[in-house]
Design a protein around this motif. Sequence first.
Motif, mmCIF file in Angstrom:
data_model
loop_
_atom_site.group_PDB
_atom_site.id
_atom_site.type_symbol
_atom_site.label_atom_id
_atom_site.label_comp_id
_atom_site.label_asym_id
_atom_site.label_seq_id
_atom_site.Cartn_x
_atom_site.Cartn_y
_atom_site.Cartn_z
ATOM 1 N N VAL A 31 0.858 -1.183 0.000
ATOM 2 C CA VAL A 31 0.000 0.000 0.000
ATOM 3 C C VAL A 31 0.898 1.237 0.000
ATOM 4 O O VAL A 31 1.710 1.428 0.907
ATOM 5 C CB VAL A 31 -0.932 0.014 1.227
ATOM 6 N N LEU A 32 0.732 2.052 -1.025
ATOM 7 C CA LEU A 32 1.544 3.260 -1.202
ATOM 8 C C LEU A 32 0.641 4.474 -1.215
ATOM 9 O O LEU A 32 -0.343 4.511 -1.956
ATOM 10 C CB LEU A 32 2.324 3.176 -2.517
ATOM 11 N N THR A 33 0.951 5.473 -0.395
ATOM 12 C CA THR A 33 0.221 6.725 -0.437
ATOM 13 C C THR A 33 1.118 7.810 -1.020
ATOM 14 O O THR A 33 2.330 7.843 -0.763
ATOM 15 C CB THR A 33 -0.296 7.139 0.956
ATOM 16 N N LEU A 34 0.521 8.693 -1.829
ATOM 17 C CA LEU A 34 1.272 9.763 -2.473
ATOM 18 C C LEU A 34 0.299 10.840 -2.921
ATOM 19 O O LEU A 34 -0.907 10.592 -3.024
ATOM 20 C CB LEU A 34 2.083 9.239 -3.656
ATOM 21 N N PRO A 35 0.798 12.060 -3.196
ATOM 22 C CA PRO A 35 -0.101 13.139 -3.632
ATOM 23 C C PRO A 35 -0.769 12.796 -4.959
ATOM 24 O O PRO A 35 -0.158 12.150 -5.816
ATOM 25 C CB PRO A 35 0.844 14.342 -3.770
ATOM 26 N N PRO A 36 -2.012 13.231 -5.162
ATOM 27 C CA PRO A 36 -2.735 12.900 -6.402
ATOM 28 C C PRO A 36 -2.003 13.334 -7.668
ATOM 29 O O PRO A 36 -1.966 12.593 -8.657
ATOM 30 C CB PRO A 36 -4.062 13.648 -6.245
ATOM 31 N N ALA A 37 -1.415 14.541 -7.667
ATOM 32 C CA ALA A 37 -0.714 15.007 -8.874
ATOM 33 C C ALA A 37 0.481 14.126 -9.182
ATOM 34 O O ALA A 37 0.760 13.824 -10.352
ATOM 35 C CB ALA A 37 -0.269 16.457 -8.687
ATOM 36 N N LEU A 38 1.199 13.688 -8.157
ATOM 37 C CA LEU A 38 2.350 12.805 -8.372
ATOM 38 C C LEU A 38 1.892 11.462 -8.919
ATOM 39 O O LEU A 38 2.541 10.879 -9.797
ATOM 40 C CB LEU A 38 3.116 12.615 -7.060
ATOM 41 N N ALA A 39 0.772 10.964 -8.418
ATOM 42 C CA ALA A 39 0.236 9.698 -8.921
ATOM 43 C C ALA A 39 -0.154 9.821 -10.384
ATOM 44 O O ALA A 39 0.181 8.969 -11.217
ATOM 45 C CB ALA A 39 -0.962 9.263 -8.084
ATOM 46 N N LEU A 93 0.670 12.201 -12.775
ATOM 47 C CA LEU A 93 1.650 12.661 -13.754
ATOM 48 C C LEU A 93 2.959 11.880 -13.744
ATOM 49 O O LEU A 93 3.658 11.839 -14.762
ATOM 50 C CB LEU A 93 1.961 14.147 -13.509
ATOM 51 N N TRP A 94 3.286 11.251 -12.621
ATOM 52 C CA TRP A 94 4.577 10.556 -12.526
ATOM 53 C C TRP A 94 4.426 9.044 -12.434
ATOM 54 O O TRP A 94 5.059 8.302 -13.185
ATOM 55 C CB TRP A 94 5.355 11.081 -11.322
ATOM 56 N N LEU A 95 3.548 8.563 -11.526
ATOM 57 C CA LEU A 95 3.465 7.122 -11.300
ATOM 58 C C LEU A 95 2.671 6.406 -12.384
ATOM 59 O O LEU A 95 3.122 5.379 -12.910
ATOM 60 C CB LEU A 95 2.852 6.839 -9.927
ATOM 61 N N VAL A 96 1.492 6.908 -12.721
ATOM 62 C CA VAL A 96 0.644 6.214 -13.695
ATOM 63 C C VAL A 96 1.351 6.012 -15.037
ATOM 64 O O VAL A 96 1.288 4.921 -15.611
ATOM 65 C CB VAL A 96 -0.703 6.946 -13.865
ATOM 66 N N PRO A 97 2.076 7.024 -15.581
ATOM 67 C CA PRO A 97 2.792 6.773 -16.838
ATOM 68 C C PRO A 97 3.861 5.688 -16.732
ATOM 69 O O PRO A 97 4.247 5.103 -17.744
ATOM 70 C CB PRO A 97 3.430 8.135 -17.153
ATOM 71 N N ALA A 98 4.335 5.409 -15.510
ATOM 72 C CA ALA A 98 5.377 4.395 -15.325
ATOM 73 C C ALA A 98 4.817 3.056 -14.862
ATOM 74 O O ALA A 98 5.589 2.129 -14.592
ATOM 75 C CB ALA A 98 6.413 4.900 -14.313
ATOM 76 N N GLY A 119 7.055 23.983 -15.001
ATOM 77 C CA GLY A 119 7.094 22.536 -14.835
ATOM 78 C C GLY A 119 7.929 22.184 -13.627
ATOM 79 O O GLY A 119 8.968 22.798 -13.377
ATOM 80 N N ARG A 120 7.464 21.228 -12.860
ATOM 81 C CA ARG A 120 8.178 20.823 -11.650
ATOM 82 C C ARG A 120 8.479 19.331 -11.749
ATOM 83 O O ARG A 120 7.596 18.527 -12.044
ATOM 84 C CB ARG A 120 7.339 21.119 -10.399
ATOM 85 N N THR A 121 9.740 18.990 -11.484
ATOM 86 C CA THR A 121 10.110 17.575 -11.493
ATOM 87 C C THR A 121 9.632 16.927 -10.201
ATOM 88 O O THR A 121 9.605 17.580 -9.151
ATOM 89 C CB THR A 121 11.632 17.412 -11.597
ATOM 90 N N PRO A 122 9.237 15.649 -10.237
ATOM 91 C CA PRO A 122 9.172 14.770 -11.410
ATOM 92 C C PRO A 122 7.832 14.832 -12.152
ATOM 93 O O PRO A 122 7.610 14.055 -13.067
ATOM 94 C CB PRO A 122 9.376 13.398 -10.787
ATOM 95 N N LEU A 123 6.939 15.779 -11.766
ATOM 96 C CA LEU A 123 5.600 15.809 -12.363
ATOM 97 C C LEU A 123 5.650 16.026 -13.871
ATOM 98 O O LEU A 123 4.835 15.481 -14.612
ATOM 99 C CB LEU A 123 4.764 16.921 -11.725
ATOM 100 N N VAL A 124 6.614 16.811 -14.324
ATOM 101 C CA VAL A 124 6.655 17.194 -15.730
ATOM 102 C C VAL A 124 7.465 16.220 -16.585
ATOM 103 O O VAL A 124 7.419 16.281 -17.811
ATOM 104 C CB VAL A 124 7.236 18.624 -15.858
ATOM 105 N N ASN A 125 8.178 15.295 -15.949
ATOM 106 C CA ASN A 125 9.127 14.455 -16.690
ATOM 107 C C ASN A 125 8.488 13.670 -17.825
ATOM 108 O O ASN A 125 9.028 13.579 -18.925
ATOM 109 C CB ASN A 125 9.829 13.490 -15.724
ATOM 110 N N GLY A 126 7.332 13.055 -17.567
ATOM 111 C CA GLY A 126 6.692 12.245 -18.594
ATOM 112 C C GLY A 126 6.293 13.069 -19.805
ATOM 113 O O GLY A 126 6.430 12.622 -20.948
ATOM 114 N N ARG A 149 -1.171 -1.050 -4.326
ATOM 115 C CA ARG A 149 -2.437 -0.418 -3.992
ATOM 116 C C ARG A 149 -2.165 1.036 -3.618
ATOM 117 O O ARG A 149 -1.369 1.320 -2.733
ATOM 118 C CB ARG A 149 -3.122 -1.151 -2.841
ATOM 119 N N LEU A 150 -2.834 1.951 -4.316
ATOM 120 C CA LEU A 150 -2.556 3.376 -4.157
ATOM 121 C C LEU A 150 -3.603 4.062 -3.285
ATOM 122 O O LEU A 150 -4.803 3.807 -3.420
ATOM 123 C CB LEU A 150 -2.515 4.063 -5.522
ATOM 124 N N VAL A 151 -3.125 4.944 -2.433
ATOM 125 C CA VAL A 151 -3.981 5.838 -1.655
ATOM 126 C C VAL A 151 -3.508 7.246 -1.987
ATOM 127 O O VAL A 151 -2.431 7.665 -1.548
ATOM 128 C CB VAL A 151 -3.871 5.570 -0.145
#
Length: 307
Positions: free
Chosen positions: A97-105, A107-112, A238-245, A126-128
């Motif tokens: 179970v991993l929790t993280l900010p919605p924008a990070l999820a 823009l950064w996690l979902v593309p990966a 743009g702020r890393t890592p949000l903008v990387n993808g 499992r994301l929260v």
Amino acid sequence: MTRSTLPYHALHVLVAVADRGSIRAAARHIGRSESAVSHLLKDLERRLGRTLLERKGRGIELTPLALRYVSRLREPFHHIDQATTEFVAEPLPQHVVLTLPPALATLWLVPAITDFEQSLPEVELRLVTTNRTLDLYRDGIDLAIRYRADGRSGGQAMLTLPEYAFPVCAPSLAERLRLQPSALGEMRRLINDAHYEEWSLWQRTLDEPVVLSAWTERLADSTLTLEAAAQGYALAMGRTPLVNGLLTSGRLSAPLGTHYPTGAIYEVVFNERSARSEACRRVTDWIGQQFALSSRTGETSTSIPSS
């Protein structure tokens, strides 16, 4: 008669009686009472409309018809037993179970996520998603990626990633800036309400001042701001890592360079009870690899066009 009308457990009992030679031995083998076994066999006879057992002295025997029936049932039962054994032997997917900010999820996690599933097929992530700081123990969280605007780690960080912020825009606007550097003072800028001072903070990192347009519009968060920029609507920060993808895919360009640290960090913290698990360790290693890829964006720099 269709197979859906025949109870599996009754057929299993019939095979057990044939193999063990008596109702008592079959009942002991399958862990049921003798009366339950007898009841199942009588119900099966009723459903089939055939006699399955006949008395011989003090015991019982299967009728010749029932014996032929059982001989046909043994092979599929063997296959079922074999398949069940193999199924149970398969290791259950481990979940983290991993929790993280919605924008990070977003823009950064979902593309990966495809890379994650290919690298760790045995782990279910499992994301929260929340901007709140959850209690890892109370809320059953294994890992958390947290944003620290002041750059101060919370003390349990396993990994940290420095944040960089820099102007980004659609490739068409980047080409315009390349051909006409003075256009920077004319282009519409997007103000991200989540980081409303980011343009002025970015300007303070520059060796030479630049003229920015007063034509601005405000948007609620990083996801909306970056998508609007990718559509060619305006310049954004743009702020890393949000903008990387978006940079990697070519939807956004960073015409003024990327080496502008904000002083903020992302950090990975863990629930001590979960940190000992192999699955948790492997997820942390994967996040570390993604952080390493993300950090390269902040290591490049280009000259700022003079007006």
